[in-house]
Design an enzyme around this catalytic site. Structure first.
Site, PDB file in Angstrom:
ATOM      1  N   ARG A 233       0.968  -1.374  -0.131  1.00  0.00           N
ATOM      2  CA  ARG A 233       0.128   0.118   0.135  1.00  0.00           C
ATOM      3  C   ARG A 233       1.010   1.294  -0.097  1.00  0.00           C
ATOM      4  O   ARG A 233       1.602   1.655   0.819  1.00  0.00           O
ATOM      5  CB  ARG A 233      -0.607   0.086   0.985  1.00  0.00           C
ATOM      6  CG  ARG A 233      -1.775  -1.286   0.644  1.00  0.00           C
ATOM      7  CD  ARG A 233      -3.684  -0.403  -0.008  1.00  0.00           C
ATOM      8  NE  ARG A 233      -3.813  -1.271   0.053  1.00  0.00           N
ATOM      9  CZ  ARG A 233      -4.336  -2.450  -0.585  1.00  0.00           C
ATOM     10  NH1 ARG A 233      -4.215  -2.485  -1.404  1.00  0.00           N
ATOM     11  NH2 ARG A 233      -5.723  -2.823  -0.543  1.00  0.00           N
ATOM     12  N   HIS A 281      -1.363   0.529  -9.868  1.00  0.00           N
ATOM     13  CA  HIS A 281      -1.806  -0.778  -8.604  1.00  0.00           C
ATOM     14  C   HIS A 281      -2.732  -1.725  -9.839  1.00  0.00           C
ATOM     15  O   HIS A 281      -3.818  -1.639  -9.456  1.00  0.00           O
ATOM     16  CB  HIS A 281      -2.943   0.175  -8.307  1.00  0.00           C
ATOM     17  CG  HIS A 281      -3.748  -0.537  -6.612  1.00  0.00           C
ATOM     18  ND1 HIS A 281      -4.362   0.168  -5.226  1.00  0.00           N
ATOM     19  CD2 HIS A 281      -3.385  -2.050  -6.415  1.00  0.00           C
ATOM     20  CE1 HIS A 281      -4.045  -0.946  -4.824  1.00  0.00           C
ATOM     21  NE2 HIS A 281      -4.218  -1.754  -5.518  1.00  0.00           N
TER      22      HIS A 281
HETATM   23  P1  NDP Z   1      -1.455 -10.910   5.297  1.00  0.00           P
HETATM   24  O1  NDP Z   1      -2.296 -10.556   6.295  1.00  0.00           O
HETATM   25  O2  NDP Z   1      -1.519 -12.420   4.709  1.00  0.00           O
HETATM   26  O3  NDP Z   1       0.270 -11.135   5.215  1.00  0.00           O
HETATM   27  C1  NDP Z   1       0.638  -9.153   6.149  1.00  0.00           C
HETATM   28  C2  NDP Z   1       1.912  -9.517   6.369  1.00  0.00           C
HETATM   29  O4  NDP Z   1       2.690  -7.714   7.208  1.00  0.00           O
HETATM   30  C3  NDP Z   1       2.055 -10.034   7.555  1.00  0.00           C
HETATM   31  O5  NDP Z   1       3.410 -11.259   7.293  1.00  0.00           O
HETATM   32  C4  NDP Z   1       1.603  -9.572   9.045  1.00  0.00           C
HETATM   33  O6  NDP Z   1       3.009  -9.995  10.261  1.00  0.00           O
HETATM   34  C5  NDP Z   1       3.097  -8.379   8.606  1.00  0.00           C
HETATM   35  N1  NDP Z   1       2.831  -7.150   9.294  1.00  0.00           N
HETATM   36  C6  NDP Z   1       1.571  -6.221   9.271  1.00  0.00           C
HETATM   37  N2  NDP Z   1       2.034  -5.088  10.275  1.00  0.00           N
HETATM   38  C7  NDP Z   1       2.937  -5.403  10.733  1.00  0.00           C
HETATM   39  C8  NDP Z   1       4.126  -4.845  11.571  1.00  0.00           C
HETATM   40  N3  NDP Z   1       3.690  -3.607  11.906  1.00  0.00           N
HETATM   41  N4  NDP Z   1       4.883  -5.105  11.198  1.00  0.00           N
HETATM   42  C9  NDP Z   1       5.575  -6.527  10.671  1.00  0.00           C
HETATM   43  N5  NDP Z   1       5.006  -6.614   9.702  1.00  0.00           N
HETATM   44  C10 NDP Z   1       3.568  -7.427   9.738  1.00  0.00           C
HETATM   45  O7  NDP Z   1      -1.364  -9.873   3.920  1.00  0.00           O
HETATM   46  P2  NDP Z   1      -1.493 -10.188   2.126  1.00  0.00           P
HETATM   47  O8  NDP Z   1       0.158 -11.176   2.103  1.00  0.00           O
HETATM   48  O9  NDP Z   1      -2.243 -11.146   2.131  1.00  0.00           O
HETATM   49  O10 NDP Z   1      -1.675  -9.124   1.303  1.00  0.00           O
HETATM   50  C11 NDP Z   1      -0.658  -7.950   2.087  1.00  0.00           C
HETATM   51  C12 NDP Z   1      -0.956  -6.547   1.159  1.00  0.00           C
HETATM   52  O11 NDP Z   1      -0.817  -6.546  -0.332  1.00  0.00           O
HETATM   53  C13 NDP Z   1      -2.482  -6.070   1.378  1.00  0.00           C
HETATM   54  O12 NDP Z   1      -2.953  -6.238   2.939  1.00  0.00           O
HETATM   55  C14 NDP Z   1      -2.572  -5.166   0.602  1.00  0.00           C
HETATM   56  O13 NDP Z   1      -2.623  -3.706   1.074  1.00  0.00           O
HETATM   57  C15 NDP Z   1      -1.559  -4.967  -1.058  1.00  0.00           C
HETATM   58  N6  NDP Z   1      -2.351  -5.806  -2.025  1.00  0.00           N
HETATM   59  C16 NDP Z   1      -1.519  -4.938  -3.142  1.00  0.00           C
HETATM   60  C17 NDP Z   1      -2.333  -5.209  -4.151  1.00  0.00           C
HETATM   61  C18 NDP Z   1      -2.225  -4.643  -5.500  1.00  0.00           C
HETATM   62  O14 NDP Z   1      -2.182  -5.597  -6.844  1.00  0.00           O
HETATM   63  N7  NDP Z   1      -1.015  -4.084  -5.567  1.00  0.00           N
HETATM   64  C19 NDP Z   1      -3.794  -6.982  -4.273  1.00  0.00           C
HETATM   65  C20 NDP Z   1      -3.278  -7.431  -2.986  1.00  0.00           C
HETATM   66  C21 NDP Z   1      -2.509  -7.443  -2.544  1.00  0.00           C
HETATM   67  P3  NDP Z   1       2.600 -11.408  10.850  1.00  0.00           P
HETATM   68  O15 NDP Z   1       2.631 -12.094  10.119  1.00  0.00           O
HETATM   69  O16 NDP Z   1       3.227 -11.575  11.778  1.00  0.00           O
HETATM   70  O17 NDP Z   1       0.840 -11.301  11.275  1.00  0.00           O
HETATM   71  C1  OXD Z   2      -5.965  -5.662  -2.595  1.00  0.00           C
HETATM   72  C2  OXD Z   2      -5.695  -4.832  -3.922  1.00  0.00           C
HETATM   73  O1  OXD Z   2      -5.856  -5.496  -1.390  1.00  0.00           O
HETATM   74  O2  OXD Z   2      -5.890  -4.779  -5.093  1.00  0.00           O
HETATM   75  O3  OXD Z   2      -6.203  -7.042  -3.374  1.00  0.00           O
HETATM   76  O4  OXD Z   2      -5.249  -3.893  -3.744  1.00  0.00           O
END
Ligand code: NDP
Ligand code: OXD
Length: 318
Positions: A233, A281
């Site tokens: 993000r 995006h």
């Molecule tokens: P998950 O919830 O599976 O993973 C999030 C990861 O971030 C976890 O490992 C979590 O740690 C870590 N995390 C969260 N907060 C912190 C912090 N403060 N410090 C350190 N680590 C942290 O999400 P996804 O992998 O499924 O997706 C990640 C993001 O990708 C989504 O939230 C979205 O914003 C983005 N996205 C973007 C897209 C695009 O097209 N650009 C498409 C899809 C998603 P822990 O494992 O310890 O909980």
């Molecule tokens: C998602 C994205 O969160 O597309 O899936 O940004």
């Protein structure tokens, strides 16, 4: 079930046929933001949303679930009218995960193989081989070892990249040096040459990738400086710090799919920096067929008395 659909910037013509095909015995209703149609919410059991209309959320206090069209839920969390007790189910599916890993692998290879420099040489019709590092000389550090971060790592590994990853909670993952929490943040950054961010946007991650993070990355002489790649993000990065680091060489390149403001304003210097790769995006979009099947699966689970999958923890915001 009666399911309301409110997907900002998406069309009913595109989504309704696939939702209806996946959920033939359920009532699917497209939410019209222009009409004052609160009565549509009578008897609503769930909603599928992307940047939902606040008027819709305030009418869903008794719903069984809010389904996010995407993996990220920052478009829902923090909304003032969010019903506090309705589970938020995010979209987790191989279709989206594969798309994201394709983008991450592509961007790592673009920087490893110095593709932007060859593009510039081609524009000038110049034949000039550059020193070419191999993947095993580079360590990719992944911010966020969730669904997407772990899959990206699994797909980068066969190419030979060294791998590290950082998350909130400690993890053990074969083939990745893992780090967790504030205590291990600097160690993680210090071994990372290509920083890939797949962090969700939360109060804790807001503005995380700033000057201080960039300055703690490994120097990465073979690429002429470290690289930053973000498809999580835009709110997790400070773009003025990234631009300054690209301009003075503390970063040798970036690939950005997400931005503090989207669409990226024409005034952003990022558009004009040669080693800044910009995509709008689209790293991993949510296919309407895959989302429709996913919602149908979750509805089926609920009807069988099974819990929804991928319910977020509202207390941490993802
Ligand atoms: P998950 O919830 O599976 O993973 C999030 C990861 O971030 C976890 O490992 C979590 O740690 C870590 N995390 C969260 N907060 C912190 C912090 N403060 N410090 C350190 N680590 C942290 O999400 P996804 O992998 O499924 O997706 C990640 C993001 O990708 C989504 O939230 C979205 O914003 C983005 N996205 C973007 C897209 C695009 O097209 N650009 C498409 C899809 C998603 P822990 O494992 O310890 O909980
Ligand atoms: C998602 C994205 O969160 O597309 O899936 O940004």
């Amino acid at each position: 079930m009666k399911i309301i659909v409110d997907l900002k910037n998406e069309s009913a013509e595109r989504w309704l046929p696939s939702l209806q095909a996946a959920l033939p015995d359920h009532e699917i209703v497209w939410w019209d933001r222009e009409a004052s149609n609160e009565s549509v919410l009578d008897g609503a059991d769930a909603a599928l949303v992307w940047h939902p209309d606040p008027a819709l959320l305030s009418g869903l206090a008794d719903a069984k679930a809010l389904f996010s069209m995407g993996a990220g839920v920052d478009h829902i969390v923090g909304q003032p009218d969010l019903p506090p007790d309705v589970p938020i189910v995010r979209f987790v599916d191989p279709d989206l995960t594969d798309r994201m890993s394709e983008w991450i692998v592509l961007q790592c290879l673009m920087h490893l193989r110095q593709q932007r420099r060859y593009d510039a040489l081609q524009d000038d019709q110049r034949w000039r081989p550059l020193r070419q590092p191999i993947a095993s000389e580079i360590r990719v550090g992944i911010l966020g070892l969730g669904t997407l971060g772990q899959d990206a790592a699994q797909k980068l590994r066969p190419l030979g990249f060294e791998l590290a990853g950082w998350s909130r909670s400690a993890k053990t993952i074969a083939g990745i040096d893992t780090y967790a929490g504030d205590e291990e943040q600097s160690t993680f950054l210090g071994v990372t040459e290509i920083l890939v961010s797949l962090l969700p946007f939360t109060p804790e991650t807001a503005g995380f990738v700033d000057r201080s993070v960039i300055d703690r990355l490994a120097k990465c002489e073979v690429l002429g400086g470290p690289v930053y790649i973000n498809a999580g993000r835009g709110g997790t990065q400070v773009e003025s710090d990234i631009v300054a680091a690209l301009e003075d060489g503390r970063l040798s390149g970036v690939s950005l799919d997400v931005f503090e403001t989207e669409p990226l304003p024409a005034s952003s210097p990022l558009w004009r920096i040669s080693n800044a790769i910009i995509t709008p995006h689209v790293a991993a979009w949510s296919s309407h067929e895959a989302v429709s099947k996913y919602v149908a699966r979750q509805v089926g689970r609920h009807e069988r008395g099974e819990p929804f999958e991928n319910v977020i923890d509202l207390s941490v915001g993802y």
